[in-house]
Scaffold this motif. Structure first.
Motif, PDB file in Angstrom:
ATOM      1  N   LEU A 161      36.012  59.087  47.155  1.00 40.39           N
ATOM      2  CA  LEU A 161      36.884  57.980  46.762  1.00 40.39           C
ATOM      3  C   LEU A 161      38.252  58.536  46.400  1.00 40.39           C
ATOM      4  CD1 LEU A 161      34.619  55.731  44.535  1.00 40.39           C
ATOM      5  CD2 LEU A 161      35.085  55.560  46.963  1.00 40.39           C
ATOM      6  N   GLY A 162      39.274  57.695  46.518  1.00 36.83           N
ATOM      7  CA  GLY A 162      40.631  58.125  46.215  1.00 36.83           C
ATOM      8  C   GLY A 162      40.745  58.729  44.818  1.00 36.83           C
ATOM      9  N   LYS A 163      40.304  57.960  43.833  1.00 39.45           N
ATOM     10  CA  LYS A 163      40.405  58.422  42.448  1.00 39.45           C
ATOM     11  C   LYS A 163      38.995  58.492  41.891  1.00 39.45           C
ATOM     12  CE  LYS A 163      43.008  55.189  40.665  1.00 39.45           C
ATOM     13  NZ  LYS A 163      43.519  54.452  39.532  1.00 39.45           N
ATOM     14  N   GLU A 164      38.680  59.554  41.140  1.00 43.64           N
ATOM     15  CA  GLU A 164      37.352  59.690  40.540  1.00 43.64           C
ATOM     16  C   GLU A 164      37.005  58.470  39.687  1.00 43.64           C
ATOM     17  OE1 GLU A 164      35.738  62.116  42.001  1.00 43.64           O
ATOM     18  OE2 GLU A 164      35.613  63.667  40.484  1.00 43.64           O
ATOM     19  N   GLU A 165      38.051  57.905  39.020  1.00 46.31           N
ATOM     20  CA  GLU A 165      37.784  56.782  38.118  1.00 46.31           C
ATOM     21  C   GLU A 165      37.248  55.566  38.857  1.00 46.31           C
ATOM     22  OE1 GLU A 165      41.837  57.517  37.862  1.00 46.31           O
ATOM     23  OE2 GLU A 165      40.485  59.205  38.072  1.00 46.31           O
ATOM     24  N   SER A 166      37.469  55.504  40.174  1.00 48.45           N
ATOM     25  CA  SER A 166      37.096  54.298  40.888  1.00 48.45           C
ATOM     26  C   SER A 166      35.627  53.975  40.695  1.00 48.45           C
ATOM     27  CB  SER A 166      37.376  54.424  42.379  1.00 48.45           C
ATOM     28  OG  SER A 166      38.545  55.124  42.587  1.00 48.45           O
ATOM     29  N   PHE A 167      34.784  55.004  40.582  1.00 47.06           N
ATOM     30  CA  PHE A 167      33.392  54.639  40.328  1.00 47.06           C
ATOM     31  C   PHE A 167      32.973  54.869  38.883  1.00 47.06           C
ATOM     32  CE2 PHE A 167      32.769  59.041  41.937  1.00 47.06           C
ATOM     33  CZ  PHE A 167      32.003  59.562  40.909  1.00 47.06           C
ATOM     34  N   MET A 168      33.902  55.467  38.086  1.00 58.23           N
ATOM     35  CA  MET A 168      33.536  55.705  36.692  1.00 58.23           C
ATOM     36  C   MET A 168      33.439  54.393  35.914  1.00 58.23           C
ATOM     37  SD  MET A 168      33.109  58.846  36.695  1.00 58.23           S
ATOM     38  CE  MET A 168      32.939  59.361  35.005  1.00 58.23           C
ATOM     39  N   GLU A 169      34.159  53.369  36.367  1.00 59.16           N
ATOM     40  CA  GLU A 169      34.171  52.125  35.597  1.00 59.16           C
ATOM     41  C   GLU A 169      33.548  50.961  36.341  1.00 59.16           C
ATOM     42  OE1 GLU A 169      37.576  50.763  33.675  1.00 59.16           O
ATOM     43  OE2 GLU A 169      37.902  52.622  32.573  1.00 59.16           O
ATOM     44  N   GLU A 170      32.727  51.238  37.330  1.00 58.26           N
ATOM     45  CA  GLU A 170      32.182  50.140  38.121  1.00 58.26           C
ATOM     46  C   GLU A 170      30.944  49.520  37.497  1.00 58.26           C
ATOM     47  OE1 GLU A 170      33.247  50.907  42.766  1.00 58.26           O
ATOM     48  OE2 GLU A 170      31.587  51.973  41.887  1.00 58.26           O
ATOM     49  N   SER A 171      30.490  48.437  38.161  1.00 61.73           N
ATOM     50  CA  SER A 171      29.239  47.819  37.753  1.00 61.73           C
ATOM     51  C   SER A 171      28.136  48.862  37.706  1.00 61.73           C
ATOM     52  CB  SER A 171      28.841  46.732  38.755  1.00 61.73           C
ATOM     53  OG  SER A 171      29.720  45.647  38.662  1.00 61.73           O
ATOM     54  N   PHE A 172      27.226  48.675  36.760  1.00 65.02           N
ATOM     55  CA  PHE A 172      26.037  49.515  36.533  1.00 65.02           C
ATOM     56  C   PHE A 172      26.329  50.782  35.748  1.00 65.02           C
ATOM     57  CE2 PHE A 172      25.192  47.180  40.496  1.00 65.02           C
ATOM     58  CZ  PHE A 172      24.299  46.275  39.949  1.00 65.02           C
ATOM     59  N   LYS A 173      27.627  51.058  35.491  1.00 63.28           N
ATOM     60  CA  LYS A 173      27.927  52.167  34.600  1.00 63.28           C
ATOM     61  C   LYS A 173      27.418  51.736  33.227  1.00 63.28           C
ATOM     62  CE  LYS A 173      30.528  55.730  33.017  1.00 63.28           C
ATOM     63  NZ  LYS A 173      29.980  55.738  31.689  1.00 63.28           N
ATOM     64  N   ASP A 174      26.596  52.500  32.599  1.00 64.36           N
ATOM     65  CA  ASP A 174      25.970  52.164  31.315  1.00 64.36           C
ATOM     66  C   ASP A 174      25.228  50.830  31.378  1.00 64.36           C
ATOM     67  OD1 ASP A 174      27.033  54.480  30.233  1.00 64.36           O
ATOM     68  OD2 ASP A 174      28.863  53.477  29.575  1.00 64.36           O
ATOM     69  N   ASN A 175      24.754  50.470  32.544  1.00 64.12           N
ATOM     70  CA  ASN A 175      23.973  49.241  32.774  1.00 64.12           C
ATOM     71  C   ASN A 175      24.778  47.943  32.671  1.00 64.12           C
ATOM     72  OD1 ASN A 175      21.328  50.308  33.315  1.00 64.12           O
ATOM     73  ND2 ASN A 175      21.350  51.000  31.191  1.00 64.12           N
ATOM     74  N   LEU A 176      26.090  48.046  32.517  1.00 61.67           N
ATOM     75  CA  LEU A 176      26.906  46.825  32.415  1.00 61.67           C
ATOM     76  C   LEU A 176      27.500  46.450  33.768  1.00 61.67           C
ATOM     77  CD1 LEU A 176      28.837  47.554  29.094  1.00 61.67           C
ATOM     78  CD2 LEU A 176      27.191  45.702  29.464  1.00 61.67           C
ATOM     79  N   LEU A 177      27.624  45.139  34.010  1.00 62.13           N
ATOM     80  CA  LEU A 177      28.324  44.682  35.221  1.00 62.13           C
ATOM     81  C   LEU A 177      29.830  44.719  34.946  1.00 62.13           C
ATOM     82  CD1 LEU A 177      26.084  41.614  36.158  1.00 62.13           C
ATOM     83  CD2 LEU A 177      25.922  43.963  36.990  1.00 62.13           C
ATOM     84  N   GLU A 178      30.596  44.814  36.010  1.00 61.79           N
ATOM     85  CA  GLU A 178      32.040  44.990  35.840  1.00 61.79           C
ATOM     86  C   GLU A 178      32.721  43.705  35.356  1.00 61.79           C
ATOM     87  OE1 GLU A 178      35.262  47.418  38.517  1.00 61.79           O
ATOM     88  OE2 GLU A 178      34.832  45.358  39.064  1.00 61.79           O
ATOM     89  N   TYR A 179      33.820  43.895  34.622  1.00 63.18           N
ATOM     90  CA  TYR A 179      34.697  42.805  34.169  1.00 63.18           C
ATOM     91  C   TYR A 179      35.443  42.206  35.376  1.00 63.18           C
ATOM     92  CZ  TYR A 179      37.393  47.060  34.547  1.00 63.18           C
ATOM     93  OH  TYR A 179      37.911  48.232  35.021  1.00 63.18           O
ATOM     94  N   PRO A 180      36.036  40.986  35.233  1.00 61.40           N
ATOM     95  CA  PRO A 180      36.783  40.401  36.355  1.00 61.40           C
ATOM     96  C   PRO A 180      38.055  41.200  36.655  1.00 61.40           C
ATOM     97  CG  PRO A 180      36.339  38.757  34.652  1.00 61.40           C
ATOM     98  CD  PRO A 180      35.985  40.096  34.073  1.00 61.40           C
ATOM     99  N   GLN A 181      38.405  41.282  37.922  1.00 59.00           N
ATOM    100  CA  GLN A 181      39.616  41.996  38.350  1.00 59.00           C
ATOM    101  C   GLN A 181      40.649  40.981  38.834  1.00 59.00           C
ATOM    102  OE1 GLN A 181      40.020  45.248  38.220  1.00 59.00           O
ATOM    103  NE2 GLN A 181      38.157  46.346  38.785  1.00 59.00           N
ATOM    104  N   TYR A 182      41.915  41.259  38.586  1.00 57.24           N
ATOM    105  CA  TYR A 182      43.010  40.405  39.066  1.00 57.24           C
ATOM    106  C   TYR A 182      44.099  41.271  39.686  1.00 57.24           C
ATOM    107  CZ  TYR A 182      41.012  36.801  36.034  1.00 57.24           C
ATOM    108  OH  TYR A 182      40.166  35.896  35.435  1.00 57.24           O
ATOM    109  N   THR A 183      44.816  40.724  40.668  1.00 63.12           N
ATOM    110  CA  THR A 183      45.993  41.410  41.206  1.00 63.12           C
ATOM    111  C   THR A 183      47.109  40.374  41.420  1.00 63.12           C
ATOM    112  OG1 THR A 183      46.802  42.880  42.943  1.00 63.12           O
ATOM    113  CG2 THR A 183      45.176  41.245  43.629  1.00 63.12           C
ATOM    114  N   ARG A 184      48.184  40.765  42.083  1.00 55.78           N
ATOM    115  CA  ARG A 184      49.289  39.839  42.306  1.00 55.78           C
ATOM    116  C   ARG A 184      48.861  38.691  43.223  1.00 55.78           C
ATOM    117  NH1 ARG A 184      51.833  44.697  41.772  1.00 55.78           N
ATOM    118  NH2 ARG A 184      53.416  44.674  40.143  1.00 55.78           N
ATOM    119  N   PRO A 185      49.391  37.490  43.107  1.00 55.85           N
ATOM    120  CA  PRO A 185      50.463  37.103  42.183  1.00 55.85           C
ATOM    121  C   PRO A 185      49.919  36.779  40.781  1.00 55.85           C
ATOM    122  CG  PRO A 185      49.856  35.242  43.529  1.00 55.85           C
ATOM    123  CD  PRO A 185      49.009  36.385  44.008  1.00 55.85           C
ATOM    124  N   ARG A 186      50.833  36.678  39.825  1.00 55.11           N
ATOM    125  CA  ARG A 186      50.421  36.371  38.449  1.00 55.11           C
ATOM    126  C   ARG A 186      49.840  34.967  38.340  1.00 55.11           C
ATOM    127  NH1 ARG A 186      54.212  39.010  33.965  1.00 55.11           N
ATOM    128  NH2 ARG A 186      54.259  41.114  34.813  1.00 55.11           N
TER     129      ARG A 186
END
Ligand code: SAM
Length: 235
Positions: A161-186
């Motif tokens: 993956l481009g950045k190591e963090e990309s999977f460090m904070e994904e769903s199933f990390k510590d058994n939690l599902l991921e938070y909602p993501q937003y991008t542009r436009p505001r």
């Protein structure tokens, strides 16, 4: 990581492995995927690879000889010692992120794709180390499940993956599902991005994300939430 796939339908793999992240991972030599056609190893003069089940019943069963010879070829060609051999089967342990993490530590994985009614039990007894299912439903063959494992395991390999963090904070990390993501436009169709995400306050953003993760996991996956609570108690 080297994947060695045994299948009766090699071309199924072409499209997926030649696109996007898989293509890059192969080009960058982070992974290799070698596909072996089990039919090529059949000693039957008509290259037959299946037969009727002893004891009767519907469908055909994949015969042991071509599968064993494919395995033997892979092992000798790559000088493998006691390799992991995963048979994709609805009877296996259900695949999850924990299993993916553990498999990502292997150097070689042989993936065995069944078809028809499955494979002769003696092959499982002889060479298979792990039986893995991708869910409680039955597919036509093990090719899609094998691709799912290849994809999921590969993205855990450093540098894929481009950045190591990309999977460090994904769903199933510590058994939690991921938070909602937003991008542009505001604002999109009258719907605004939550103010906190635009605040620049990383402590508040982290808190908001953690709370959303807990809320989503509690609502959708109470089974996972129980694990989160149990793990918190053991800390
Ligand atoms: C039609 S299925 C055979 C099902 C088998 N007769 C049974 O009832 O367990 C043919 C092949 O598809 C693959 N397959 C089907 N569903 C699967 C699943 N949920 N997970 C992993 N592999 C699966 C396996 O490789 C299997 O040998």
């Amino acid at each position: 990581m080297r994947f060695h796939v045994m299948t009766l339908f090699p071309s199924i793999f072409d499209a997926y492995l030649n696109e996007s992240m898989m293509k890059k991972a192969i080009e960058n030599k982070k992974i290799s995927v070698d596909i072996y056609n089990i039919r090529d190893f059949s000693k039957n003069k008509h290259k037959k690879v299946d037969d009727y089940p002893f004891g009767g019943g519907a469908g055909m069963v994949m015969t042991p000889q071509p599968i064993y010879d494919t395995y033997d070829h892979i092992v000798k060609k790559n000088n493998l010692k006691n390799p992991k051999v995963v048979y994709l089967t609805p009877k296996g342990k259900v695949f999850n992120q924990t299993i993916a993490n553990s498999l990502s530590k292997e150097e070689d994985i042989i993936l065995l794709c069944g078809h028809y009614e499955g494979i002769d039990q003696r092959i499982i007894d002889l060479i298979v180390t792990d039986e893995i299912s991708i869910g409680d439903y039955v597919l036509t063959g093990g090719e899609l499940p094998a691709l799912i494992l290849i994809d999921c395991i590969s993205r855990l390999i450093p540098g894929v993956l481009g950045k190591e963090e990309s999977f460090m904070e994904e769903s199933f990390k510590d058994n939690l599902l991921e938070y909602p993501q937003y991008t542009r436009p505001r604002e999109f169709m009258g719907m605004k991005v939550p103010d906190v995400l635009l605040s620049g306050n990383h402590k508040l953003i982290d808190e908001w994300r953690k709370n959303k993760s807990i809320q989503i996991t509690s609502e959708r996956r109470p089974d996972l939430m129980k694990k989160v609570i149990k793990n918190d108690k053991n800390k």
